[in-house]
Design a protein around this motif. Sequence first.
Motif, PDB file in Angstrom:
ATOM      1  N   VAL A 142     140.976 -92.999  69.897  1.00 52.34           N
ATOM      2  CA  VAL A 142     141.996 -93.477  70.832  1.00 52.34           C
ATOM      3  C   VAL A 142     143.051 -92.410  71.167  1.00 52.34           C
ATOM      4  CG1 VAL A 142     141.709 -95.921  70.218  1.00 52.34           C
ATOM      5  CG2 VAL A 142     143.337 -94.525  68.933  1.00 52.34           C
ATOM      6  N   ASP A 143     142.784 -91.163  70.784  1.00 53.91           N
ATOM      7  CA  ASP A 143     143.705 -90.062  71.108  1.00 53.91           C
ATOM      8  C   ASP A 143     145.155 -90.344  70.765  1.00 53.91           C
ATOM      9  OD1 ASP A 143     141.835 -88.257  72.059  1.00 53.91           O
ATOM     10  OD2 ASP A 143     141.815 -89.164  74.057  1.00 53.91           O
ATOM     11  N   CYS A 144     145.391 -90.765  69.529  1.00 58.74           N
ATOM     12  CA  CYS A 144     146.773 -91.116  69.188  1.00 58.74           C
ATOM     13  C   CYS A 144     147.487 -90.049  68.370  1.00 58.74           C
ATOM     14  CB  CYS A 144     146.822 -92.482  68.519  1.00 58.74           C
ATOM     15  SG  CYS A 144     145.993 -92.573  66.942  1.00 58.74           S
ATOM     16  N   PHE A 145     146.936 -88.828  68.349  1.00 61.42           N
ATOM     17  CA  PHE A 145     147.648 -87.711  67.705  1.00 61.42           C
ATOM     18  C   PHE A 145     148.562 -87.031  68.715  1.00 61.42           C
ATOM     19  CE2 PHE A 145     144.291 -88.241  64.631  1.00 61.42           C
ATOM     20  CZ  PHE A 145     144.915 -87.932  63.430  1.00 61.42           C
ATOM     21  N   TYR A 146     149.757 -86.676  68.237  1.00 56.79           N
ATOM     22  CA  TYR A 146     150.720 -85.968  69.081  1.00 56.79           C
ATOM     23  C   TYR A 146     151.292 -84.800  68.291  1.00 56.79           C
ATOM     24  CZ  TYR A 146     150.310 -90.081  71.978  1.00 56.79           C
ATOM     25  OH  TYR A 146     149.802 -91.086  72.746  1.00 56.79           O
ATOM     26  N   GLU A 147     151.940 -83.906  69.020  1.00 58.17           N
ATOM     27  CA  GLU A 147     152.552 -82.742  68.401  1.00 58.17           C
ATOM     28  C   GLU A 147     153.923 -83.125  67.852  1.00 58.17           C
ATOM     29  OE1 GLU A 147     152.213 -78.474  67.852  1.00 58.17           O
ATOM     30  OE2 GLU A 147     150.769 -79.863  68.737  1.00 58.17           O
ATOM     31  N   GLY A 148     154.149 -82.900  66.540  1.00 57.31           N
ATOM     32  CA  GLY A 148     155.459 -83.149  65.957  1.00 57.31           C
ATOM     33  C   GLY A 148     156.238 -81.857  65.839  1.00 57.31           C
ATOM     34  N   GLU A 149     157.261 -81.853  65.008  1.00 62.33           N
ATOM     35  CA  GLU A 149     158.097 -80.665  64.864  1.00 62.33           C
ATOM     36  C   GLU A 149     157.318 -79.531  64.189  1.00 62.33           C
ATOM     37  OE1 GLU A 149     162.695 -79.930  63.738  1.00 62.33           O
ATOM     38  OE2 GLU A 149     161.517 -80.957  62.234  1.00 62.33           O
ATOM     39  N   ASN A 150     156.799 -79.784  62.996  1.00 62.81           N
ATOM     40  CA  ASN A 150     155.964 -78.763  62.351  1.00 62.81           C
ATOM     41  C   ASN A 150     154.673 -79.362  61.781  1.00 62.81           C
ATOM     42  OD1 ASN A 150     157.110 -80.139  60.267  1.00 62.81           O
ATOM     43  ND2 ASN A 150     158.314 -78.438  59.479  1.00 62.81           N
ATOM     44  N   THR A 151     154.327 -80.532  62.294  1.00 64.17           N
ATOM     45  CA  THR A 151     153.069 -81.183  61.928  1.00 64.17           C
ATOM     46  C   THR A 151     152.524 -81.872  63.171  1.00 64.17           C
ATOM     47  OG1 THR A 151     153.972 -83.388  61.492  1.00 64.17           O
ATOM     48  CG2 THR A 151     154.036 -81.821  59.655  1.00 64.17           C
ATOM     49  N   LEU A 152     151.288 -82.341  63.064  1.00 59.56           N
ATOM     50  CA  LEU A 152     150.839 -83.318  64.042  1.00 59.56           C
ATOM     51  C   LEU A 152     151.350 -84.669  63.561  1.00 59.56           C
ATOM     52  CD1 LEU A 152     147.149 -82.158  64.477  1.00 59.56           C
ATOM     53  CD2 LEU A 152     149.041 -81.792  66.075  1.00 59.56           C
ATOM     54  N   VAL A 153     151.384 -85.652  64.436  1.00 58.80           N
ATOM     55  CA  VAL A 153     151.780 -87.004  64.037  1.00 58.80           C
ATOM     56  C   VAL A 153     150.828 -88.017  64.667  1.00 58.80           C
ATOM     57  CG1 VAL A 153     154.243 -86.544  63.631  1.00 58.80           C
ATOM     58  CG2 VAL A 153     153.459 -87.128  65.942  1.00 58.80           C
ATOM     59  N   ILE A 154     150.762 -89.194  64.053  1.00 57.46           N
ATOM     60  CA  ILE A 154     149.938 -90.290  64.567  1.00 57.46           C
ATOM     61  C   ILE A 154     150.865 -91.362  65.121  1.00 57.46           C
ATOM     62  CG2 ILE A 154     148.394 -92.187  63.896  1.00 57.46           C
ATOM     63  CD1 ILE A 154     147.277 -90.270  61.717  1.00 57.46           C
ATOM     64  N   HIS A 155     150.615 -91.807  66.338  1.00 56.38           N
ATOM     65  CA  HIS A 155     151.424 -92.885  66.907  1.00 56.38           C
ATOM     66  C   HIS A 155     151.023 -94.203  66.247  1.00 56.38           C
ATOM     67  CE1 HIS A 155     153.594 -95.487  69.482  1.00 56.38           C
ATOM     68  NE2 HIS A 155     153.929 -94.523  70.328  1.00 56.38           N
ATOM     69  N   PRO A 156     151.965 -94.824  65.528  1.00 58.64           N
ATOM     70  CA  PRO A 156     151.620 -96.002  64.741  1.00 58.64           C
ATOM     71  C   PRO A 156     151.201 -97.214  65.574  1.00 58.64           C
ATOM     72  CG  PRO A 156     153.993 -95.615  64.702  1.00 58.64           C
ATOM     73  CD  PRO A 156     153.378 -94.443  65.382  1.00 58.64           C
ATOM     74  N   ASP A 157     151.643 -97.292  66.817  1.00 53.93           N
ATOM     75  CA  ASP A 157     151.256 -98.438  67.650  1.00 53.93           C
ATOM     76  C   ASP A 157     149.918 -98.211  68.347  1.00 53.93           C
ATOM     77  OD1 ASP A 157     153.672 -99.533  66.937  1.00 53.93           O
ATOM     78  OD2 ASP A 157     154.693 -98.824  68.751  1.00 53.93           O
ATOM     79  N   GLU A 158     149.468 -96.981  68.356  1.00 53.26           N
ATOM     80  CA  GLU A 158     148.207 -96.678  69.037  1.00 53.26           C
ATOM     81  C   GLU A 158     147.044 -96.552  68.066  1.00 53.26           C
ATOM     82  OE1 GLU A 158     148.922 -93.219  71.460  1.00 53.26           O
ATOM     83  OE2 GLU A 158     150.500 -94.225  72.614  1.00 53.26           O
ATOM     84  N   CYS A 159     147.336 -96.196  66.824  1.00 53.40           N
ATOM     85  CA  CYS A 159     146.293 -96.050  65.801  1.00 53.40           C
ATOM     86  C   CYS A 159     145.600 -97.393  65.571  1.00 53.40           C
ATOM     87  CB  CYS A 159     146.924 -95.550  64.505  1.00 53.40           C
ATOM     88  SG  CYS A 159     145.781 -95.470  63.112  1.00 53.40           S
ATOM     89  N   ILE A 160     144.277 -97.394  65.609  1.00 51.68           N
ATOM     90  CA  ILE A 160     143.536 -98.648  65.407  1.00 51.68           C
ATOM     91  C   ILE A 160     143.015 -98.761  63.972  1.00 51.68           C
ATOM     92  CG2 ILE A 160     142.920 -98.939  67.846  1.00 51.68           C
ATOM     93  CD1 ILE A 160     140.116 -97.771  67.074  1.00 51.68           C
ATOM     94  N   ASP A 161     143.500 -97.853  63.109  1.00 53.97           N
ATOM     95  CA  ASP A 161     143.207 -97.978  61.688  1.00 53.97           C
ATOM     96  C   ASP A 161     141.724 -97.803  61.368  1.00 53.97           C
ATOM     97  OD1 ASP A 161     144.709 -98.209  59.436  1.00 53.97           O
ATOM     98  OD2 ASP A 161     144.641-100.391  59.303  1.00 53.97           O
ATOM     99  N   CYS A 162     141.053 -96.970  62.146  1.00 52.31           N
ATOM    100  CA  CYS A 162     139.606 -96.832  61.945  1.00 52.31           C
ATOM    101  C   CYS A 162     139.277 -95.967  60.735  1.00 52.31           C
ATOM    102  CB  CYS A 162     138.951 -96.269  63.201  1.00 52.31           C
ATOM    103  SG  CYS A 162     139.316 -94.522  63.481  1.00 52.31           S
ATOM    104  N   GLY A 163     140.201 -95.070  60.356  1.00 54.41           N
ATOM    105  CA  GLY A 163     139.996 -94.250  59.170  1.00 54.41           C
ATOM    106  C   GLY A 163     139.127 -93.017  59.364  1.00 54.41           C
TER     107      GLY A 163
END
Length: 76
Positions: A22-43
């Motif tokens: 679902v392409d829910c990774f985004y660029e954070g300050e010094n890490t990538l981040v996962i958008h918690p409302d977009e993550c479907i918890d697939c693992g």
Amino acid sequence: TYVVTDNCINCKYTDCVEVCPVDCFYEGENTLVIHPDECIDCGVCEPECPADAIRPDTEPGMEDWVEMNRKYSELW
Ligand code: SF4
């Protein structure tokens, strides 16, 4: 939801980004981040991370990381 944690700092391998359905990774300050409302918890991303930085938010002590992932993913 899954969250990106400290092992990702200044790492940013993108193996996780490539597998996320679902392409829910985004660029954070010094890490990538996962958008918690977009993550479907697939693992799917968890075993793909070479730095072992992706954890389920149900693990103890994840509160700060949950907040960090939300904060930076909502900037996009
Ligand atoms: Fe994407 Fe699935 Fe990982 Fe959530 S658990 S970030 S949906 S690959």
